[in-house]
Design a protein around this motif. Structure first.
Motif, PDB file in Angstrom:
ATOM      1  N   THR A  10       0.902  -1.131  -0.109  1.00 32.99           N
ATOM      2  CA  THR A  10       0.003   0.226   0.077  1.00 32.99           C
ATOM      3  C   THR A  10       0.792   1.228  -0.078  1.00 32.99           C
ATOM      4  OG1 THR A  10      -1.652  -1.295   1.276  1.00 32.99           O
ATOM      5  CG2 THR A  10      -1.705   1.214   1.250  1.00 32.99           C
ATOM      6  N   ILE A  13       2.167   1.596  -3.468  1.00 38.48           N
ATOM      7  CA  ILE A  13       1.358   2.157  -4.269  1.00 38.48           C
ATOM      8  C   ILE A  13       1.254   3.730  -4.012  1.00 38.48           C
ATOM      9  CG2 ILE A  13      -1.145   2.153  -5.177  1.00 38.48           C
ATOM     10  CD1 ILE A  13      -0.575  -1.154  -4.448  1.00 38.48           C
ATOM     11  N   MET A  14       1.102   3.795  -2.884  1.00 39.57           N
ATOM     12  CA  MET A  14       0.986   5.495  -2.543  1.00 39.57           C
ATOM     13  C   MET A  14       1.955   6.340  -2.944  1.00 39.57           C
ATOM     14  SD  MET A  14      -0.945   4.874   1.022  1.00 39.57           S
ATOM     15  CE  MET A  14      -1.023   6.711   1.546  1.00 39.57           C
ATOM     16  N   LYS A  15       3.346   5.826  -2.689  1.00 37.66           N
ATOM     17  CA  LYS A  15       4.398   6.527  -3.203  1.00 37.66           C
ATOM     18  C   LYS A  15       4.404   6.739  -4.878  1.00 37.66           C
ATOM     19  CE  LYS A  15       7.605   5.717   0.366  1.00 37.66           C
ATOM     20  NZ  LYS A  15       8.742   4.909   1.026  1.00 37.66           N
ATOM     21  N   GLN A  16       3.932   5.550  -5.398  1.00 40.35           N
ATOM     22  CA  GLN A  16       3.910   5.758  -7.000  1.00 40.35           C
ATOM     23  C   GLN A  16       2.859   6.798  -7.390  1.00 40.35           C
ATOM     24  OE1 GLN A  16       3.394   1.643  -7.996  1.00 40.35           O
ATOM     25  NE2 GLN A  16       5.572   1.043  -8.069  1.00 40.35           N
ATOM     26  N   PHE A  17       1.582   6.530  -6.826  1.00 37.80           N
ATOM     27  CA  PHE A  17       0.597   7.426  -7.111  1.00 37.80           C
ATOM     28  C   PHE A  17       0.939   8.958  -6.861  1.00 37.80           C
ATOM     29  CE2 PHE A  17      -3.437   8.814  -7.920  1.00 37.80           C
ATOM     30  CZ  PHE A  17      -3.913   9.705  -7.109  1.00 37.80           C
ATOM     31  N   ALA A  18       1.616   9.297  -5.641  1.00 39.66           N
ATOM     32  CA  ALA A  18       2.112  10.334  -5.359  1.00 39.66           C
ATOM     33  C   ALA A  18       2.986  10.919  -6.378  1.00 39.66           C
ATOM     34  CB  ALA A  18       2.669  10.672  -3.955  1.00 39.66           C
ATOM     35  N   PHE A  20       3.417  10.173  -9.494  1.00 39.95           N
ATOM     36  CA  PHE A  20       2.680  10.357 -10.710  1.00 39.95           C
ATOM     37  C   PHE A  20       1.943  11.618 -10.902  1.00 39.95           C
ATOM     38  CE2 PHE A  20       0.686   9.182 -14.471  1.00 39.95           C
ATOM     39  CZ  PHE A  20      -0.727   9.378 -14.581  1.00 39.95           C
ATOM     40  N   VAL A  21       1.232  11.863  -9.578  1.00 39.56           N
ATOM     41  CA  VAL A  21       0.558  13.135  -9.592  1.00 39.56           C
ATOM     42  C   VAL A  21       1.315  14.252  -9.645  1.00 39.56           C
ATOM     43  CG1 VAL A  21      -0.858  14.636  -8.121  1.00 39.56           C
ATOM     44  CG2 VAL A  21      -1.477  12.413  -8.183  1.00 39.56           C
TER      45      VAL A  21
END
Length: 122
Positions: A10, A13-18, A20-21
């Motif tokens: 998790t 995934i949160m680091k990757q999402f951050a 990407f944003v």
């Protein structure tokens, strides 16, 4: 151990999402900067402008024969003159002659004769 691996996934995934944003927010800024930034000069100091004659000083005009020495053939037409000298140059010569004639008229050096031509005052 399963809860630890799930929480690690998790977090990843949160680091990757951050990330990407963050890229989505920064990318348009870089595109704008590269489009509006002035181009970098590739010249070094050895290509600096040479000091010498100033560039805004007009060059002396070429000297040619006096206007009295220039003669045209009798069968010469205006079309022949335009083809040889160019319309723009002929217009420039006409403006120059008109300015000089108008100055002489203001100074009273020339007068109209009975044929309607400007002649020197006697």
């Amino acid at each position: 151990s399963t809860s630890t691996s799930t929480s690690n996934q998790t977090i990843v995934i949160m680091k990757q999402f951050a990330a990407f944003v963050g890229l989505l927010l920064i990318a348009p800024t870089f595109a704008f900067i590269t489009l509006t930034a002035p181009p970098r000069s590739r010249h070094s100091a050895c290509f600096a402008k040479k000091k010498g004659r100033q560039t805004n000083v007009p060059k002396p005009l070429p000297t040619g024969p006096p206007a009295q020495d220039i003669s045209l053939p009798d069968d010469c037409s205006m079309d022949d003159l335009i083809s040889v000298m160019g319309e723009t140059r002929l217009k420039k010569v006409a403006r120059k002659n008109r300015r000089a004639r108008n100055q002489q008229i203001r100074e009273g050096k020339v007068v109209l004769n009975e044929k309607g031509e400007w002649v020197p005052r006697e």
